[in-house]
Design a protein around this motif. Structure first.
Motif, PDB file in Angstrom:
ATOM      1  N   GLU A  31      12.999 -33.125  30.467  1.00  0.00           N
ATOM      2  CA  GLU A  31      11.740 -33.002  31.205  1.00  0.00           C
ATOM      3  C   GLU A  31      10.605 -32.995  30.183  1.00  0.00           C
ATOM      4  OE1 GLU A  31      12.775 -30.255  35.078  1.00  0.00           O
ATOM      5  OE2 GLU A  31      12.460 -29.212  33.202  1.00  0.00           O
ATOM      6  N   GLY A  52      19.407 -27.612  45.042  1.00  0.00           N
ATOM      7  CA  GLY A  52      18.548 -27.530  43.850  1.00  0.00           C
ATOM      8  C   GLY A  52      17.156 -27.041  44.223  1.00  0.00           C
ATOM      9  N   ASP A  53      16.363 -26.734  43.220  1.00  0.00           N
ATOM     10  CA  ASP A  53      15.022 -26.179  43.446  1.00  0.00           C
ATOM     11  C   ASP A  53      13.949 -27.230  43.163  1.00  0.00           C
ATOM     12  OD1 ASP A  53      13.267 -24.173  44.122  1.00  0.00           O
ATOM     13  OD2 ASP A  53      14.259 -22.683  42.875  1.00  0.00           O
ATOM     14  N   HIS A  87      25.951 -25.432  35.786  1.00  0.00           N
ATOM     15  CA  HIS A  87      25.232 -25.730  34.542  1.00  0.00           C
ATOM     16  C   HIS A  87      25.505 -27.184  34.174  1.00  0.00           C
ATOM     17  CE1 HIS A  87      25.728 -25.796  29.947  1.00  0.00           C
ATOM     18  NE2 HIS A  87      24.463 -26.017  30.237  1.00  0.00           N
ATOM     19  N   ARG A 111       7.656 -24.303  29.725  1.00  0.00           N
ATOM     20  CA  ARG A 111       8.797 -23.580  30.328  1.00  0.00           C
ATOM     21  C   ARG A 111      10.073 -24.276  29.843  1.00  0.00           C
ATOM     22  NH1 ARG A 111      10.984 -26.915  34.055  1.00  0.00           N
ATOM     23  NH2 ARG A 111       9.619 -28.316  35.200  1.00  0.00           N
ATOM     24  N   LEU A 156       7.615 -22.262  40.853  1.00  0.00           N
ATOM     25  CA  LEU A 156       8.966 -22.632  41.259  1.00  0.00           C
ATOM     26  C   LEU A 156       9.127 -22.153  42.701  1.00  0.00           C
ATOM     27  CD1 LEU A 156      11.816 -23.670  40.405  1.00  0.00           C
ATOM     28  CD2 LEU A 156      12.323 -21.346  39.676  1.00  0.00           C
ATOM     29  N   TYR A 174       9.373 -27.602  42.214  1.00  0.00           N
ATOM     30  CA  TYR A 174       8.093 -26.952  41.892  1.00  0.00           C
ATOM     31  C   TYR A 174       7.041 -27.391  42.894  1.00  0.00           C
ATOM     32  CZ  TYR A 174       9.930 -25.172  37.532  1.00  0.00           C
ATOM     33  OH  TYR A 174      10.663 -24.473  36.611  1.00  0.00           O
ATOM     34  N   CYS A 197      21.799 -32.462  31.358  1.00  0.00           N
ATOM     35  CA  CYS A 197      20.687 -32.529  32.323  1.00  0.00           C
ATOM     36  C   CYS A 197      19.610 -33.522  31.870  1.00  0.00           C
ATOM     37  CB  CYS A 197      20.066 -31.147  32.479  1.00  0.00           C
ATOM     38  SG  CYS A 197      19.196 -30.610  31.010  1.00  0.00           S
ATOM     39  N   THR A 223      13.556 -26.359  29.997  1.00  0.00           N
ATOM     40  CA  THR A 223      14.039 -27.467  30.838  1.00  0.00           C
ATOM     41  C   THR A 223      15.136 -26.953  31.773  1.00  0.00           C
ATOM     42  OG1 THR A 223      13.528 -29.075  29.133  1.00  0.00           O
ATOM     43  CG2 THR A 223      15.230 -29.710  30.709  1.00  0.00           C
ATOM     44  N   ARG A 224      15.011 -27.333  33.023  1.00  0.00           N
ATOM     45  CA  ARG A 224      16.011 -26.853  34.009  1.00  0.00           C
ATOM     46  C   ARG A 224      17.338 -27.559  33.796  1.00  0.00           C
ATOM     47  NH1 ARG A 224      14.822 -23.640  38.143  1.00  0.00           N
ATOM     48  NH2 ARG A 224      16.540 -24.073  39.529  1.00  0.00           N
ATOM     49  N   HIS A 252      20.268 -26.357  35.531  1.00  0.00           N
ATOM     50  CA  HIS A 252      21.242 -25.834  36.496  1.00  0.00           C
ATOM     51  C   HIS A 252      20.786 -26.040  37.944  1.00  0.00           C
ATOM     52  CE1 HIS A 252      18.344 -22.501  36.595  1.00  0.00           C
ATOM     53  NE2 HIS A 252      18.913 -22.139  37.729  1.00  0.00           N
ATOM     54  N   GLU A 253      21.779 -25.987  38.817  1.00  0.00           N
ATOM     55  CA  GLU A 253      21.533 -25.923  40.257  1.00  0.00           C
ATOM     56  C   GLU A 253      22.433 -24.815  40.800  1.00  0.00           C
ATOM     57  OE1 GLU A 253      22.009 -29.652  42.347  1.00  0.00           O
ATOM     58  OE2 GLU A 253      20.769 -30.705  40.884  1.00  0.00           O
TER      59      GLU A 253
END
Ligand SMILES: C[S@@+](CC[C@H](N)C(=O)[O-])C[C@H]1O[C@@H](n2cnc3c(N)ncnc32)[C@H](O)[C@@H]1O
Length: 292
Positions: free
Chosen positions: A165, A96-97, A158, A170, A133, A99, A162, A172-173, A175-176
Motif C-alpha cells: 500500500e 475484510g475491512d 495473515h 499507518r 478504519l 477505510y 499482501c 500496511t494491512r 490480514h483479514e
C-alpha cells in the motif's frame, strides 16, 4: 444427475455422488429461501466487501451507499443460512475491512488489481471521520451475534504476500478476518482434522487462531478469490465426508473445488452469470481431477 426435491414453490437441486457440486445462478437470499431447514452441515463464504468492488450487476451486495444497509442485507442472507444449516452446523465467514473515502466519489483503476476501479464511493458513515478504519468485520460479527448466531472464534487470516500500500502514516494491512459462528452451543467440530505442528515440531497441538496463508490469484477472475488453503481447514473441521457444504457467494467456485477435493458435496450460489461460467469450468476440472 443431481438429486431434486420438491418444495412448495419449485424443485430445488441437491448435489449427488455423480454431480457433487450444484451451482445456482441467482440472488443468495432468494435462492436459499427455496431450501428446507437442516440441509447443510457447514457454510464457508466470503461475501462482497463493503464499497471495495463494483461487480457491475443489479442486486449485488457491497455497493450500498449506507453501511447499515450493507450490514442489514448480509444479516438477512445469513439468517437464511442459519435456517438451512443443521442444528450442529458451523458457519465460516471471511470478511475484510475498508477505510472511509474521505470525500472522494470514485476510485482509480490499478494495473495490478483490475477490480479496484470504482465509479462510486460510499459517503463517510455517520459517526466516522475521513481516514477512519470502518471496522466492518466486527460490526457484522456483532450484528450476527444479535440475530442469534454464536460467535465462537475470530481467526486472523495473515497474508504474508499482501498487496503493498502506498501509505506512510499507518502499517500496511496484511490480514483479514475469518469468523467461526454456530447455530448452537454444541456443534460438529473435528479439531483433530486441523491440528497443527508444535513449534518444536515434535508433536501436534490444537489449531491456533492466526493462519498464515498466501493469497493465490485465480487466472480467470478479476475479483477477490480466497485461497483453497484457507477454505480447506474450515471444511475439514466443519463437516464429514459426503456432507453438503454451502457457499452463497460462490464467485469462481473455490469452496466447490475444495469440497470435491475433500470428498464433500457442495451447493454454490452466484449472482453474476459471467462468474457462474468461470465456476462451472473450474468445477468440471475439479471433478475430473479428484474423482475417485
Ligand atoms: C468476494 S466474491 C467471492 C469469491 C469466492 N469466494 C471465490 O473464491 O471465488 C463475492 C461474490 O458475491 C457475488 N454476489 C454479489 N451479490 C450477490 C448476491 N446478491 N447473491 C449472490 N451472489 C452475489 C459477487 O458476484 C461475487 O462473485
Amino acid at each position: 444427475m443431481s438429486n431434486m426435491i420438491a418444495t412448495k414453490t419449485k424443485e430445488i437441486q441437491l448435489p449427488s455422488e455423480s454431480d457433487p457440486c450444484v451451482i445456482i445462478e441467482g440472488d443468495a437470499q432468494s435462492a436459499l429461501s427455496q431450501y428446507p431447514e437442516n440441509t447443510f452441515q457447514t457454510c464457508v463464504t466470503s461475501p462482497p466487501y463493503w464499497g471495495l468492488r463494483d461487480y457491475g450487476i443489479s442486486n449485488q451486495i457491497g455497493a450500498e451507499m449506507d453501511l447499515n444497509e450493507y450490514i442489514e442485507k448480509l444479516v438477512n442472507v445469513f439468517e437464511e443460512v442459519f435456517r438451512v444449516l443443521t442444528p450442529d452446523g458451523t458457519f465460516w465467514l471471511n470478511i475484510g475491512d475498508s477505510y472511509t473515502s474521505g470525500g472522494r466519489t470514485w476510485r482509480d483503476t490499478d494495473k495490478k488489481n483490475k477490480g479496484r476501479g470504482m465509479s462510486y464511493r460510499a459517503p463517510t458513515p455517520d459517526g466516522l471521520k475521513p481516514k477512519d478504519l470502518v471496522g466492518v468485520p466486527w460490526r457484522l460479527a456483532f450484528a450476527l451475534q444479535a440475530s442469534g448466531w454464536h460467535l465462537r472464534s475470530d481467526i486472523i487470516w495473515h497474508k504474508p504476500n499482501c498487496q503493498p500500500e502506498s501509505v506512510k502514516d499507518r502499517p500496511t494491512r496484511a490480514h483479514e478476518y475469518l469468523f467461526l459462528l454456530t447455530k448452537s452451543e454444541k456443534y460438529y467440530y473435528d479439531f483433530d482434522a486441523i491440528i497443527e505442528p508444535t513449534t518444536e515440531k515434535n508433536g501436534s497441538k490444537n489449531r491456533r487462531t492466526v493462519w498464515s496463508i498466501n493469497t493465490t490469484p485465480f487466472k480467470d477472475a478479476h475479483f477477490a478469490v480466497f485461497p483453497p488453503s484457507l477454505v480447506k481447514p474450515c471444511i475439514l473441521a466443519g463437516s464429514k465426508k459426503d456432507s453438503i457444504v454451502l457457499d452463497p457467494f460462490f464467485g469462481s467456485g473455490t469452496v466447490g473445488e475444495v469440497s470435491i477435493e475433500t470428498g464433500r458435496r457442495c451447493v454454490g450460489i452466484e449472482l453474476n452469470p459471467e462468474y457462474v461460467k468461470i465456476a462451472k469450468k473450474r468445477i468440471t476440472q475439479a471433478n475430473l481431477s479428484f474423482s475417485y
